[in-house]
Design a protein around this motif. Structure first.
Motif, PDB file in Angstrom:
ATOM      1  N   GLU A  47       0.890  -1.251  -0.208  1.00  0.00           N
ATOM      2  CA  GLU A  47      -0.081  -0.113   0.144  1.00  0.00           C
ATOM      3  C   GLU A  47       0.836   1.084   0.052  1.00  0.00           C
ATOM      4  O   GLU A  47       0.519   2.308  -0.646  1.00  0.00           O
ATOM      5  CB  GLU A  47      -0.809   0.062   1.264  1.00  0.00           C
ATOM      6  N   TYR A  50       2.189   1.658  -3.467  1.00  0.00           N
ATOM      7  CA  TYR A  50       1.181   2.225  -4.507  1.00  0.00           C
ATOM      8  C   TYR A  50       0.961   3.631  -4.016  1.00  0.00           C
ATOM      9  O   TYR A  50       0.712   4.521  -5.071  1.00  0.00           O
ATOM     10  CB  TYR A  50      -0.098   1.429  -4.179  1.00  0.00           C
ATOM     11  N   THR A  54       1.600   6.492  -6.987  1.00  0.00           N
ATOM     12  CA  THR A  54       0.556   7.282  -7.474  1.00  0.00           C
ATOM     13  C   THR A  54       0.787   8.699  -7.374  1.00  0.00           C
ATOM     14  O   THR A  54       0.502   9.902  -8.157  1.00  0.00           O
ATOM     15  CB  THR A  54      -0.860   7.094  -6.873  1.00  0.00           C
ATOM     16  N   PRO A  61       2.394   0.006  -9.892  1.00  0.00           N
ATOM     17  CA  PRO A  61       3.191  -0.255  -8.923  1.00  0.00           C
ATOM     18  C   PRO A  61       3.439  -1.750  -8.620  1.00  0.00           C
ATOM     19  O   PRO A  61       2.591  -2.598  -8.732  1.00  0.00           O
ATOM     20  CB  PRO A  61       2.441   0.266  -7.727  1.00  0.00           C
TER      21      PRO A  61
END
Length: 272
Positions: A47, A50, A54, A61
């Motif tokens: 996470e 990611y 972004t 990713p």
């Protein structure tokens, strides 16, 4: 003016679609439950990556699969293709390097990175290990930016011949043998380059072209000895954007306190 010189005056479009053909999509993380907990105290690694991707407008990713021991790692490697292995040593640091050598023999194409907390004791023990199965050692400083930098460094290495020699992308040569230092500086260097590329990408006509232009950022190549630095310099000499070097590192198999100065002089003599 002859035809050869005249052709140099024309601007050539960079073939962005031919860049970064090899990517890291799947990462195998070998870490004990405790190490994984310490790494993920701010959220799951996948996470966090990611969010980093972004924020920098990066595509695809990587997915991270964690296993707590090497028995699980071997089983996982049999069932799925991985592009990068990151291992965090436990109490027995030697086990990591022994298993790295075995894995490298079985899967020579997969980069193997050791991620270890920094301490004088760890540094002392690392000095006696066999690094033949390990591509790089990094010092975990509690910052997920390091994982992003590791992934990008591996991708740059995988794509360097095509992107630099064939397409013409420029590169930055970093010469540093201190694990702690390059573990600190690479995240900042990549963050800067990626943010600059993000600004450059806004000149594109659409989102697809923006993503392609993000691939055109300068590469970063890391050398840890004088000989490695000169080999990389000679290979990519015409596309070197700049050289960032430490002063003291290995030269001719021994620590040379003026190796960086000698390297700078040799490079300046070749390309003033």
């Amino acid at each position: 003016m002859n035809e050869a010189k005249l052709s140099q005056l024309y601007l050539h479009d960079t073939a962005f679609q031919n860049l970064m053909q090899k990517r890291i999509h799947n990462v195998l993380l070998i870490a004990s439950p405790y190490d994984a907990f310490m790494m993920e105290e701010d959220g799951r690694v996948e996470e966090q990556l990611y969010l980093e991707y972004t924020a920098l407008n990066l595509s695809s990713p990587p997915r991270v699969k964690r296993t707590s021991d090497y028995a699980g790692a071997y089983e996982t490697l049999k069932s799925k293709q991985y592009d990068l292995i990151i291992a965090m040593p436990g109490i027995d640091i030697g086990e990591t390097f022994r298993e790295a050598k075995n894995i490298k023999q079985m899967y020579p194409e997969i980069p193997f990175v050791v991620l270890t907390p920094f301490s004088k004791e760890v540094s002392r023990r690392l000095a006696n290990e066999d690094f033949s199965g390990v591509d790089y050692v990094f010092s975990w400083l509690g910052n997920v930016d390091l994982l992003l930098a590791i992934i990008k460094l591996m991708e740059d290495k995988m794509n360097s011949d095509n992107d630099i020699l064939e397409v013409g992308i420029q590169t930055i040569l970093l010469v540093e043998d201190s694990v702690r230092f390059y573990s600190s500086v690479l995240p900042y260097l990549y963050k800067f380059l990626l943010k600059q590329s993000l600004i450059f990408s806004t000149e594109a006509l659409n989102e697809h072209e923006q993503m392609l232009r993000m691939r055109g950022r300068p590469k970063v190549i890391l050398a840890r000895t004088y000989e490695e630095a000169m080999t990389l310099y000679r290979k990519y000499q015409n596309k070197i954007l700049g050289v960032v070097t430490d002063i003291s590192f290995s030269r001719n198999g021994e620590k040379d306190k003026l190796a960086g100065v000698k390297l700078a002089k040799e490079i300046k003599a070749a390309d003033p």
